[in-house]
Structure formats: C-alpha cells, structure tokens
Design a protein around this motif. Structure first.
Motif, PDB file in Angstrom:
ATOM      1  N   ASP A 126       0.853  -1.195   0.000  1.00 56.12           N
ATOM      2  CA  ASP A 126       0.000   0.000   0.000  1.00 56.12           C
ATOM      3  C   ASP A 126       0.896   1.255   0.000  1.00 56.12           C
ATOM      4  N   LYS A 127       0.271   2.416   0.063  1.00 60.73           N
ATOM      5  CA  LYS A 127       0.997   3.694  -0.052  1.00 60.73           C
ATOM      6  C   LYS A 127       2.078   3.832   1.021  1.00 60.73           C
ATOM      7  N   ASP A 128       1.737   3.496   2.262  1.00 65.56           N
ATOM      8  CA  ASP A 128       2.692   3.703   3.350  1.00 65.56           C
ATOM      9  C   ASP A 128       3.849   2.693   3.276  1.00 65.56           C
ATOM     10  N   GLY A 182       6.056   3.787   0.571  1.00 60.70           N
ATOM     11  CA  GLY A 182       6.760   4.994   1.015  1.00 60.70           C
ATOM     12  C   GLY A 182       7.941   4.650   1.897  1.00 60.70           C
ATOM     13  N   THR A 183       7.716   3.839   2.910  1.00 64.01           N
ATOM     14  CA  THR A 183       8.801   3.524   3.851  1.00 64.01           C
ATOM     15  C   THR A 183       9.920   2.739   3.160  1.00 64.01           C
ATOM     16  N   ALA A 184       9.523   1.779   2.305  1.00 61.20           N
ATOM     17  CA  ALA A 184      10.556   1.002   1.591  1.00 61.20           C
ATOM     18  C   ALA A 184      11.363   1.919   0.680  1.00 61.20           C
ATOM     19  N   THR A 185      10.686   2.849   0.033  1.00 64.00           N
ATOM     20  CA  THR A 185      11.386   3.739  -0.909  1.00 64.00           C
ATOM     21  C   THR A 185      12.310   4.698  -0.174  1.00 64.00           C
ATOM     22  N   TRP A 186      11.803   5.334   0.903  1.00 60.45           N
ATOM     23  CA  TRP A 186      12.678   6.237   1.661  1.00 60.45           C
ATOM     24  C   TRP A 186      13.896   5.474   2.184  1.00 60.45           C
ATOM     25  N   SER A 187      13.684   4.242   2.651  1.00 57.55           N
ATOM     26  CA  SER A 187      14.821   3.455   3.189  1.00 57.55           C
ATOM     27  C   SER A 187      15.892   3.281   2.119  1.00 57.55           C
ATOM     28  N   ARG A 236      13.738  16.939   1.432  1.00 58.64           N
ATOM     29  CA  ARG A 236      12.590  16.540   0.594  1.00 58.64           C
ATOM     30  C   ARG A 236      11.632  15.649   1.419  1.00 58.64           C
ATOM     31  N   HIS A 237      12.219  14.728   2.184  1.00 63.44           N
ATOM     32  CA  HIS A 237      11.390  13.857   3.030  1.00 63.44           C
ATOM     33  C   HIS A 237      10.656  14.702   4.074  1.00 63.44           C
ATOM     34  N   ASN A 238      11.357  15.680   4.634  1.00 57.94           N
ATOM     35  CA  ASN A 238      10.701  16.551   5.627  1.00 57.94           C
ATOM     36  C   ASN A 238       9.545  17.341   5.010  1.00 57.94           C
ATOM     37  N   VAL A 274       5.888  17.218   6.664  1.00 60.10           N
ATOM     38  CA  VAL A 274       5.089  18.401   7.038  1.00 60.10           C
ATOM     39  C   VAL A 274       3.718  18.309   6.370  1.00 60.10           C
ATOM     40  N   LYS A 275       3.710  17.943   5.097  1.00 68.61           N
ATOM     41  CA  LYS A 275       2.429  17.830   4.380  1.00 68.61           C
ATOM     42  C   LYS A 275       1.493  16.838   5.075  1.00 68.61           C
ATOM     43  N   LEU A 276       2.085  15.760   5.616  1.00 71.36           N
ATOM     44  CA  LEU A 276       1.267  14.718   6.250  1.00 71.36           C
ATOM     45  C   LEU A 276       1.052  14.972   7.750  1.00 71.36           C
ATOM     46  N   GLY A 277       1.563  16.095   8.257  1.00 67.04           N
ATOM     47  CA  GLY A 277       1.394  16.399   9.682  1.00 67.04           C
ATOM     48  C   GLY A 277       2.276  15.558  10.584  1.00 67.04           C
ATOM     49  N   LYS A 278       3.391  15.033  10.034  1.00 69.02           N
ATOM     50  CA  LYS A 278       4.318  14.219  10.849  1.00 69.02           C
ATOM     51  C   LYS A 278       5.469  15.086  11.345  1.00 69.02           C
ATOM     52  N   PRO A 279       6.157  14.652  12.411  1.00 67.14           N
ATOM     53  CA  PRO A 279       7.312  15.436  12.887  1.00 67.14           C
ATOM     54  C   PRO A 279       8.417  15.466  11.841  1.00 67.14           C
ATOM     55  N   GLU A 327      23.723   8.985  10.786  1.00 65.63           N
ATOM     56  CA  GLU A 327      23.548   8.074  11.946  1.00 65.63           C
ATOM     57  C   GLU A 327      22.357   7.149  11.696  1.00 65.63           C
ATOM     58  N   ARG A 328      21.258   7.720  11.179  1.00 61.86           N
ATOM     59  CA  ARG A 328      20.051   6.914  10.948  1.00 61.86           C
ATOM     60  C   ARG A 328      20.267   5.878   9.843  1.00 61.86           C
ATOM     61  N   TRP A 329      20.980   6.284   8.763  1.00 62.20           N
ATOM     62  CA  TRP A 329      20.966   5.444   7.556  1.00 62.20           C
ATOM     63  C   TRP A 329      22.286   4.770   7.235  1.00 62.20           C
TER      64      TRP A 329
HETATM   65  C1  LIG Z   1       8.888  10.428  -2.839  1.00 63.76           C
HETATM   66  C2  LIG Z   1       7.761  10.122  -1.875  1.00 63.76           C
HETATM   67  C3  LIG Z   1       6.642  10.922  -1.846  1.00 63.76           C
HETATM   68  C4  LIG Z   1       5.578  10.618  -0.970  1.00 63.76           C
HETATM   69  N1  LIG Z   1       4.468  11.386  -0.991  1.00 63.76           N
HETATM   70  C5  LIG Z   1       3.410  11.069  -0.204  1.00 63.76           C
HETATM   71  C6  LIG Z   1       2.205  11.818  -0.270  1.00 63.76           C
HETATM   72  O1  LIG Z   1       2.093  12.778  -1.027  1.00 63.76           O
HETATM   73  N2  LIG Z   1       1.158  11.422   0.528  1.00 63.76           N
HETATM   74  C7  LIG Z   1       1.258  10.340   1.370  1.00 63.76           C
HETATM   75  O2  LIG Z   1       0.283  10.014   2.071  1.00 63.76           O
HETATM   76  N3  LIG Z   1       2.408   9.624   1.460  1.00 63.76           N
HETATM   77  C8  LIG Z   1       3.479   9.957   0.690  1.00 63.76           C
HETATM   78  N4  LIG Z   1       4.631   9.225   0.771  1.00 63.76           N
HETATM   79  C9  LIG Z   1       4.755   8.181   1.811  1.00 63.76           C
HETATM   80  C10 LIG Z   1       5.153   8.827   3.162  1.00 63.76           C
HETATM   81  O3  LIG Z   1       6.280   9.696   3.026  1.00 63.76           O
HETATM   82  C11 LIG Z   1       5.537   7.769   4.213  1.00 63.76           C
HETATM   83  O4  LIG Z   1       6.486   6.872   3.676  1.00 63.76           O
HETATM   84  C12 LIG Z   1       4.358   6.984   4.746  1.00 63.76           C
HETATM   85  O5  LIG Z   1       3.380   7.879   5.230  1.00 63.76           O
HETATM   86  C13 LIG Z   1       4.806   6.046   5.909  1.00 63.76           C
HETATM   87  O6  LIG Z   1       5.337   6.890   6.936  1.00 63.76           O
HETATM   88  P1  LIG Z   1       6.101   6.394   8.202  1.00 63.76           P
HETATM   89  O7  LIG Z   1       5.616   7.243   9.333  1.00 63.76           O
HETATM   90  O8  LIG Z   1       6.028   4.919   8.312  1.00 63.76           O
HETATM   91  O9  LIG Z   1       7.650   6.777   7.993  1.00 63.76           O
HETATM   92  P2  LIG Z   1       8.392   7.254   6.678  1.00 63.76           P
HETATM   93  O10 LIG Z   1       8.043   8.679   6.373  1.00 63.76           O
HETATM   94  O11 LIG Z   1       8.197   6.250   5.589  1.00 63.76           O
HETATM   95  O12 LIG Z   1       9.928   7.265   7.154  1.00 63.76           O
HETATM   96  C14 LIG Z   1      10.660   6.064   7.410  1.00 63.76           C
HETATM   97  C15 LIG Z   1      11.752   6.376   8.405  1.00 63.76           C
HETATM   98  O13 LIG Z   1      12.593   7.372   7.857  1.00 63.76           O
HETATM   99  C16 LIG Z   1      13.141   8.193   8.894  1.00 63.76           C
HETATM  100  N5  LIG Z   1      12.893   9.568   8.496  1.00 63.76           N
HETATM  101  C17 LIG Z   1      11.779  10.320   8.658  1.00 63.76           C
HETATM  102  N6  LIG Z   1      11.933  11.520   8.105  1.00 63.76           N
HETATM  103  C18 LIG Z   1      13.180  11.543   7.593  1.00 63.76           C
HETATM  104  C19 LIG Z   1      13.939  12.524   6.905  1.00 63.76           C
HETATM  105  N7  LIG Z   1      13.462  13.742   6.652  1.00 63.76           N
HETATM  106  N8  LIG Z   1      15.201  12.211   6.516  1.00 63.76           N
HETATM  107  C20 LIG Z   1      15.724  11.013   6.797  1.00 63.76           C
HETATM  108  N9  LIG Z   1      15.069  10.040   7.437  1.00 63.76           N
HETATM  109  C21 LIG Z   1      13.805  10.303   7.842  1.00 63.76           C
HETATM  110  C22 LIG Z   1      12.454   7.819  10.176  1.00 63.76           C
HETATM  111  O14 LIG Z   1      13.350   7.046  10.957  1.00 63.76           O
HETATM  112  C23 LIG Z   1      11.266   6.992   9.706  1.00 63.76           C
HETATM  113  O15 LIG Z   1      10.910   6.013  10.630  1.00 63.76           O
HETATM  114  C24 LIG Z   1       5.686   9.495  -0.107  1.00 63.76           C
HETATM  115  C25 LIG Z   1       6.831   8.689  -0.150  1.00 63.76           C
HETATM  116  C26 LIG Z   1       7.859   8.987  -1.024  1.00 63.76           C
HETATM  117  C27 LIG Z   1       9.088   8.100  -1.090  1.00 63.76           C
END
Ligand SMILES: Cc1cc2nc3c(=O)[nH]c(=O)nc-3n(C[C@H](O)[C@H](O)[C@H](O)COP(=O)(O)OP(=O)(O)OC[C@H]3O[C@@H](n4cnc5c(N)ncnc54)[C@H](O)[C@@H]3O)c2cc1C
Length: 162
Positions: A55-57, A60-65, A130-132, A136-141, A150-152
């Motif tokens: 799903d979307k989340d 998202g998490t796999a891609t950010w990782s 970019r992740h931040n 912010v858009k999603l209301g997350k810290p 350190e994190r990655w």
């Molecule tokens: C390019 C992209 C665009 C996205 N756009 C949307 C959208 O428009 N709407 C939507 O609903 N979801 C979007 N997502 C998904 C969203 O960002 C999250 O991945 C999803 O909501 C799950 O969030 P999470 O709280 O599990 O942690 P995630 O946001 O997936 O973060 C994973 C881990 O990364 C670490 N982390 C957090 N912030 C940062 C940072 N700034 N830099 C480094 N490490 C960090 C933390 O340890 C966190 O636990 C997008 C994802 C990607 C990759």
C-alpha cells in the motif's frame, strides 16, 4: 474516497489504486475485509498474507529506506558523471513513483529544489529536506537532518545499533 489509477492507456483508471491508499482504506472499497471493534467480536480478524501488493505507506517507507541509504553511501566526492547521473535518476524516479498523487507533488518539489548531488553530505541533506517536506504535508514530525548518516549508515552515536 481513494485515488484511482490515472492512466487510461492502462485500462485500469476506474480501479482503486492500492499504491495511493493505505491498506484499510483500500480494503473497504473491496467489500471483503471487515475490521472489528476490539472486544465486540469473538472471531479474531483474518490474518493478512505477507506477500500482498504494497500500500501507499509500505511503498513509502521502503522507498525512503532505499533512497536515504543510497544517499548515505553516495561518493563523498562524486565525479561529474556520477553527479549528473544521480540528478537524472531523481528526475526519472519522480515520473514513475507508483503513488501518482505523491509523484505529482514530488515532481513539483524537486522542480523548486533540484537535486544537490555535488557531494555525499549535500545530497543526503537535500534528500532529508525533501522527506521533511512530505512529513510536514502529512502532519508528521520533521527529522533532524544533522543525524541523517547516523540513521541510515553509521548507527546512533550512543551505540544503540551496535
Ligand atoms: C517520494 C515520496 C513521496 C511521498 N508522498 C506522499 C504523499 O504525497 N502522501 C502520502 O500520504 N504519502 C506519501 N509518501 C509516503 C510517506 O512519506 C511515508 O512513507 C508513509 O506515510 C509512511 O510513513 P512512516 O511514518 O512509516 O515513515 P516514513 O516517512 O516512511 O519514514 C521512514 C523512516 O525514515 C526516517 N525519516 C523520517 N523523516 C526523515 C527525513 N526527513 N530524513 C531522513 N530520514 C527520515 C524515520 O526514521 C522513519 O521512521 C511518499 C513517499 C515517497 C518516497
């Protein structure tokens, strides 16, 4: 209302898009999975298989990782070709990211803030920002970008990952 696929060329424009919804929202559109209120139902909820489409989340998490790991292992002093290739990678990535509304916003964001690929630190900071923006858009810290390696890559300074 969950997002549907946008591309009519694929013939799936009327189907709910799993990659644009969280699993619970998507499941409700399928009329198959129900979510019980704890304590009101004697039957445990059905176990979801582990090998379902993401799903979307989850995407998202796999891609950010992947992206943050790639940034933290990027060369400290990249060649011109490496730097140009990484910029191209992000421009192409933003076109094909599977959650279409996420991709559209990300394309806009990187137009305003083009990839900074001249060094590892600049690139990791740019990606963290970019992740931040999404956080912010999603209301997350927001995340403290001084701690991105350190994190990655290195693990927390207090040794809790060693
Ligand atoms: C390019 C992209 C665009 C996205 N756009 C949307 C959208 O428009 N709407 C939507 O609903 N979801 C979007 N997502 C998904 C969203 O960002 C999250 O991945 C999803 O909501 C799950 O969030 P999470 O709280 O599990 O942690 P995630 O946001 O997936 O973060 C994973 C881990 O990364 C670490 N982390 C957090 N912030 C940062 C940072 N700034 N830099 C480094 N490490 C960090 C933390 O340890 C966190 O636990 C997008 C994802 C990607 C990759």
């Amino acid at each position: 209302m969950p997002h549907t696929h946008a591309s009519s060329a694929d013939g799936d424009e009327d189907k709910p898009c799993r990659a644009c919804s969280d699993f619970k929202t998507w499941a409700k559109t399928q009329n198959r999975v129900t979510f019980s209120t704890p304590g009101k139902n004697k039957q445990p909820p059905p176990q979801r298989r582990k090998d379902c489409p993401l799903d979307k989340d989850e995407i998202g998490t796999a891609t950010w990782s992947f992206l943050h790991s790639m940034a933290s292992y990027y060369p400290k002093k990249p060649s011109k070709t490496q730097s140009d290739d990484m910029t191209k990678f992000f421009n192409i990535f933003a076109q094909f990211y599977p959650c279409e509304p996420c991709a559209v916003d990300f394309q806009e964001d990187i137009k305003k803030h083009p990839p900074q690929t001249d060094s590892r630190d600049a690139f990791a900071k740019w990606l963290c920002e970019r992740h931040n923006t999404v956080n912010v858009k999603l209301g997350k810290p927001t995340f403290d970008c001084s701690k991105v390696h350190e994190r990655w890559k290195d693990g927390w300074e207090d040794g809790s990952c060693d």
